[in-house]
Design a protein around this motif. Sequence first.
Motif, PDB file in Angstrom:
ATOM      1  N   ASP A  55      -5.285  50.994  45.341  1.00 11.16           N
ATOM      2  CA  ASP A  55      -5.142  51.468  46.717  1.00 11.16           C
ATOM      3  C   ASP A  55      -6.493  51.655  47.396  1.00 11.16           C
ATOM      4  O   ASP A  55      -6.629  51.441  48.603  1.00 11.16           O
ATOM      5  CB  ASP A  55      -4.367  52.795  46.734  1.00 11.16           C
ATOM      6  N   ALA A  56      -7.503  52.030  46.617  1.00 12.43           N
ATOM      7  CA  ALA A  56      -8.840  52.257  47.180  1.00 12.43           C
ATOM      8  C   ALA A  56      -9.579  50.961  47.481  1.00 12.43           C
ATOM      9  O   ALA A  56     -10.577  50.974  48.200  1.00 12.43           O
ATOM     10  CB  ALA A  56      -9.659  53.116  46.226  1.00 12.43           C
ATOM     11  N   GLY A  57      -9.117  49.850  46.917  1.00  9.59           N
ATOM     12  CA  GLY A  57      -9.781  48.580  47.156  1.00  9.59           C
ATOM     13  C   GLY A  57     -10.506  48.004  45.958  1.00  9.59           C
ATOM     14  O   GLY A  57     -11.278  47.046  46.075  1.00  9.59           O
ATOM     15  N   ILE A  58     -10.250  48.572  44.778  1.00  9.72           N
ATOM     16  CA  ILE A  58     -10.872  48.061  43.554  1.00  9.72           C
ATOM     17  C   ILE A  58     -10.211  46.742  43.157  1.00  9.72           C
ATOM     18  O   ILE A  58      -8.986  46.632  43.129  1.00  9.72           O
ATOM     19  CB  ILE A  58     -10.744  49.096  42.415  1.00  9.72           C
ATOM     20  N   THR A  59     -11.023  45.761  42.827  1.00  9.23           N
ATOM     21  CA  THR A  59     -10.510  44.454  42.382  1.00  9.23           C
ATOM     22  C   THR A  59     -10.613  44.273  40.873  1.00  9.23           C
ATOM     23  O   THR A  59      -9.823  43.539  40.288  1.00  9.23           O
ATOM     24  CB  THR A  59     -11.280  43.313  43.049  1.00  9.23           C
ATOM     25  N   ASP A  60     -11.603  44.921  40.266  1.00  9.34           N
ATOM     26  CA  ASP A  60     -11.876  44.755  38.838  1.00  9.34           C
ATOM     27  C   ASP A  60     -12.121  46.112  38.200  1.00  9.34           C
ATOM     28  O   ASP A  60     -12.821  46.958  38.780  1.00  9.34           O
ATOM     29  CB  ASP A  60     -13.117  43.882  38.609  1.00  9.34           C
ATOM     30  N   VAL A  61     -11.590  46.311  36.993  1.00 13.19           N
ATOM     31  CA  VAL A  61     -11.881  47.526  36.245  1.00 13.19           C
ATOM     32  C   VAL A  61     -12.628  47.154  34.968  1.00 13.19           C
ATOM     33  O   VAL A  61     -12.391  46.099  34.378  1.00 13.19           O
ATOM     34  CB  VAL A  61     -10.612  48.337  35.906  1.00 13.19           C
ATOM     35  N   VAL A  62     -13.533  48.024  34.580  1.00 14.93           N
ATOM     36  CA  VAL A  62     -14.308  47.836  33.357  1.00 14.93           C
ATOM     37  C   VAL A  62     -13.934  48.951  32.392  1.00 14.93           C
ATOM     38  O   VAL A  62     -14.163  50.128  32.679  1.00 14.93           O
ATOM     39  CB  VAL A  62     -15.827  47.871  33.634  1.00 14.93           C
ATOM     40  N   VAL A  63     -13.352  48.574  31.270  1.00 17.17           N
ATOM     41  CA  VAL A  63     -12.902  49.549  30.279  1.00 17.17           C
ATOM     42  C   VAL A  63     -13.932  49.623  29.159  1.00 17.17           C
ATOM     43  O   VAL A  63     -14.169  48.633  28.443  1.00 17.17           O
ATOM     44  CB  VAL A  63     -11.516  49.168  29.716  1.00 17.17           C
ATOM     45  N   ASP A  64     -14.539  50.758  29.021  1.00 18.02           N
ATOM     46  CA  ASP A  64     -15.567  50.975  27.992  1.00 18.02           C
ATOM     47  C   ASP A  64     -14.890  51.087  26.628  1.00 18.02           C
ATOM     48  O   ASP A  64     -14.222  52.075  26.336  1.00 18.02           O
ATOM     49  CB  ASP A  64     -16.342  52.249  28.331  1.00 18.02           C
ATOM     50  N   LEU A  65     -15.080  50.094  25.785  1.00 17.17           N
ATOM     51  CA  LEU A  65     -14.428  50.067  24.479  1.00 17.17           C
ATOM     52  C   LEU A  65     -15.376  50.357  23.322  1.00 17.17           C
ATOM     53  O   LEU A  65     -14.940  50.499  22.187  1.00 17.17           O
ATOM     54  CB  LEU A  65     -13.755  48.710  24.248  1.00 17.17           C
ATOM     55  N   LYS A  66     -16.664  50.428  23.606  1.00 23.46           N
ATOM     56  CA  LYS A  66     -17.640  50.726  22.546  1.00 23.46           C
ATOM     57  C   LYS A  66     -18.727  51.624  23.133  1.00 23.46           C
ATOM     58  O   LYS A  66     -19.736  51.150  23.636  1.00 23.46           O
ATOM     59  CB  LYS A  66     -18.242  49.441  21.971  1.00 23.46           C
ATOM     60  N   GLY A 423     -12.704  64.363  43.723  1.00 23.32           N
ATOM     61  CA  GLY A 423     -11.611  64.082  44.645  1.00 23.32           C
ATOM     62  C   GLY A 423     -11.998  63.124  45.754  1.00 23.32           C
ATOM     63  O   GLY A 423     -11.550  63.276  46.902  1.00 23.32           O
ATOM     64  N   TRP A 424     -12.806  62.139  45.429  1.00 23.47           N
ATOM     65  CA  TRP A 424     -13.365  61.251  46.444  1.00 23.47           C
ATOM     66  C   TRP A 424     -12.611  59.932  46.579  1.00 23.47           C
ATOM     67  O   TRP A 424     -13.206  58.892  46.870  1.00 23.47           O
ATOM     68  CB  TRP A 424     -14.837  60.978  46.129  1.00 23.47           C
ATOM     69  N   TRP A 425     -11.308  59.924  46.421  1.00 24.79           N
ATOM     70  CA  TRP A 425     -10.557  58.675  46.572  1.00 24.79           C
ATOM     71  C   TRP A 425     -10.609  58.171  48.010  1.00 24.79           C
ATOM     72  O   TRP A 425     -10.745  56.954  48.241  1.00 24.79           O
ATOM     73  CB  TRP A 425      -9.115  58.877  46.112  1.00 24.79           C
ATOM     74  N   ASP A 426     -10.510  59.065  48.977  1.00 27.66           N
ATOM     75  CA  ASP A 426     -10.594  58.639  50.379  1.00 27.66           C
ATOM     76  C   ASP A 426     -11.982  58.100  50.696  1.00 27.66           C
ATOM     77  O   ASP A 426     -12.125  57.101  51.415  1.00 27.66           O
ATOM     78  CB  ASP A 426     -10.259  59.805  51.313  1.00 27.66           C
ATOM     79  N   GLU A 427     -13.010  58.768  50.162  1.00 30.98           N
ATOM     80  CA  GLU A 427     -14.385  58.297  50.388  1.00 30.98           C
ATOM     81  C   GLU A 427     -14.599  56.931  49.740  1.00 30.98           C
ATOM     82  O   GLU A 427     -15.254  56.054  50.341  1.00 30.98           O
ATOM     83  CB  GLU A 427     -15.386  59.307  49.840  1.00 30.98           C
ATOM     84  N   LEU A 428     -14.060  56.749  48.538  1.00 31.87           N
ATOM     85  CA  LEU A 428     -14.166  55.455  47.876  1.00 31.87           C
ATOM     86  C   LEU A 428     -13.491  54.373  48.721  1.00 31.87           C
ATOM     87  O   LEU A 428     -14.052  53.277  48.922  1.00 31.87           O
ATOM     88  CB  LEU A 428     -13.516  55.530  46.495  1.00 31.87           C
ATOM     89  N   LYS A 429     -12.309  54.663  49.212  1.00 27.27           N
ATOM     90  CA  LYS A 429     -11.558  53.699  50.030  1.00 27.27           C
ATOM     91  C   LYS A 429     -12.310  53.361  51.311  1.00 27.27           C
ATOM     92  O   LYS A 429     -12.395  52.193  51.708  1.00 27.27           O
ATOM     93  CB  LYS A 429     -10.179  54.267  50.337  1.00 27.27           C
ATOM     94  N   ARG A 430     -12.868  54.356  51.944  1.00 28.12           N
ATOM     95  CA  ARG A 430     -13.637  54.118  53.167  1.00 28.12           C
ATOM     96  C   ARG A 430     -14.853  53.258  52.885  1.00 28.12           C
ATOM     97  O   ARG A 430     -15.146  52.304  53.617  1.00 28.12           O
ATOM     98  CB  ARG A 430     -14.067  55.443  53.786  1.00 28.12           C
ATOM     99  N   GLY A 431     -15.568  53.594  51.834  1.00 27.91           N
ATOM    100  CA  GLY A 431     -16.782  52.851  51.513  1.00 27.91           C
ATOM    101  C   GLY A 431     -16.544  51.408  51.154  1.00 27.91           C
ATOM    102  O   GLY A 431     -17.408  50.545  51.372  1.00 27.91           O
ATOM    103  N   LEU A 432     -15.354  51.115  50.627  1.00 29.02           N
ATOM    104  CA  LEU A 432     -15.047  49.753  50.210  1.00 29.02           C
ATOM    105  C   LEU A 432     -14.304  48.943  51.266  1.00 29.02           C
ATOM    106  O   LEU A 432     -14.118  47.734  51.096  1.00 29.02           O
ATOM    107  CB  LEU A 432     -14.198  49.788  48.922  1.00 29.02           C
ATOM    108  N   ASN A 433     -13.871  49.595  52.335  1.00 31.55           N
ATOM    109  CA  ASN A 433     -13.043  48.892  53.308  1.00 31.55           C
ATOM    110  C   ASN A 433     -13.512  48.952  54.745  1.00 31.55           C
ATOM    111  O   ASN A 433     -13.181  48.073  55.539  1.00 31.55           O
ATOM    112  CB  ASN A 433     -11.606  49.438  53.235  1.00 31.55           C
ATOM    113  N   GLU A 434     -14.275  49.985  55.101  1.00 35.48           N
ATOM    114  CA  GLU A 434     -14.709  50.077  56.502  1.00 35.48           C
ATOM    115  C   GLU A 434     -15.780  49.056  56.815  1.00 35.48           C
ATOM    116  O   GLU A 434     -16.620  48.757  55.950  1.00 35.48           O
ATOM    117  CB  GLU A 434     -15.253  51.483  56.786  1.00 35.48           C
TER     118      GLU A 434
END
Length: 434
Positions: A55-66, A423-434
């Motif tokens: 929802d915030a606009g993330i396209t890729d996630v990086v899962v730390d496995l080590k 609690g910066w989901w709105d800030e993340l969304k703004r930064g990635l979409n505005e």
Amino acid sequence: MRKVVCLLFSCLLGGMSAVNAQHARKHILWFDATANFQRFSVKDSIIYYLDKSKDAGITDVVVDLKPISGEVLYPSRIAPVMNEWAGVKKDGSFDMMTVFIAEAHQRGMKVHASTNVFVAGHNHMDRGVVYSDPAKAKWQTLSYLPEGMTPITQQKNKYSAMLNPARKDVQQYELSILKELVKMYPQMDGIILDRVRYDGITADFSDESRKLFEKYNKAKVKNWPADIFSYGTGEKPARVEGPLYKKWLEWRTKVIHDFVYEAKAALKKINPQLSYGDYTGSWYPTYYEVGVNWASKTYDPAKDYPWATDKYQQYAYAEALDLFTTGNYYYEVTKAEAAAINNQSIEKRGEAGQGKGKEDFYTVEGSAELVNKLVKGKAPVYAGLYVDQYKGHPEQFVKALKMCRAHSDGAMIFDIVHVINMGWWDELKRGLNE
């Protein structure tokens, strides 16, 4: 006035998008292993935060496995498995990475695994491979400090028990883990290597490193370690460069370069479609201290920096990468803010090899420009932020995200735990979409 500013910024974003049109635009969110251990030991929690990320606009996630302990968060037959962290036990009824891949793909997102390569211990907890396996304790890096040769596990001011990257047994062990991981998850979209480097300029001064350097240099080191460097006197003794100092830097960079290319060949053989990525710091003028040349082979650092030899250019590796994300870890966003850099900002620079200056590249904008200048379009670049540096300043975080997008192929955010805690989901969304 605000509309004019927004229009100008939109034009800047559009212009950069056109320049980097050959590379995919990505917004990458990191999921640290230990900081999120409890959170992602629950399947429903993984699904919930993937939805929030999408929802915030993330396209890729990086899962730390080590993580830095050298333990892994998947059922490895090579590395010790982390089934518990900070008193929390993992739910063994499902495989975390399998869930991440399936659920992210359902949402149109890509999944990369992250591995901390040349590190195998957590110094603040005396935990990890170099602590639990006597046979591997000798792999830890030996630092040449003013007080003498010191194993890194004795340096409790550092949390990462780094290894000696030059050792062939270390390289083969780490490569075997990478190969196992890629084989185990064929649907994984990519892998991003982290800590493919030396601990710092003081590492590594073991007998093994001396012998390997002498072989490379085709001559014995007569005065060890003074021919590399020595220390002056005083309360904070400065390093005094020896006659072989630059050659030593050159050799260390070759060590990392060769491993990057060897790992790429091995992993691409298993999965030719795998995205091969790397994370480094953006501070190139001082990054030689950790033995890394992430620039393009077409860039000659010897023309700009006194520490680079004529051969240093040969050991660049941007051309090896399908994805390159950098830490543009500065509170100051624009180059204009460089003049306002204060001691508080400088004290927050705790990353390996990070300098203490006030030049333009100590800002998000300046560092992103420098990375693109040196990579020369040979790999897609994703400028990264350390969210915690903006604590209490959400608008500066939004501004930094926009700058990353304007001056690279997208943005990388480290780490989701800080977005959650603040609690910066709105800030993340703004930064990635505005």
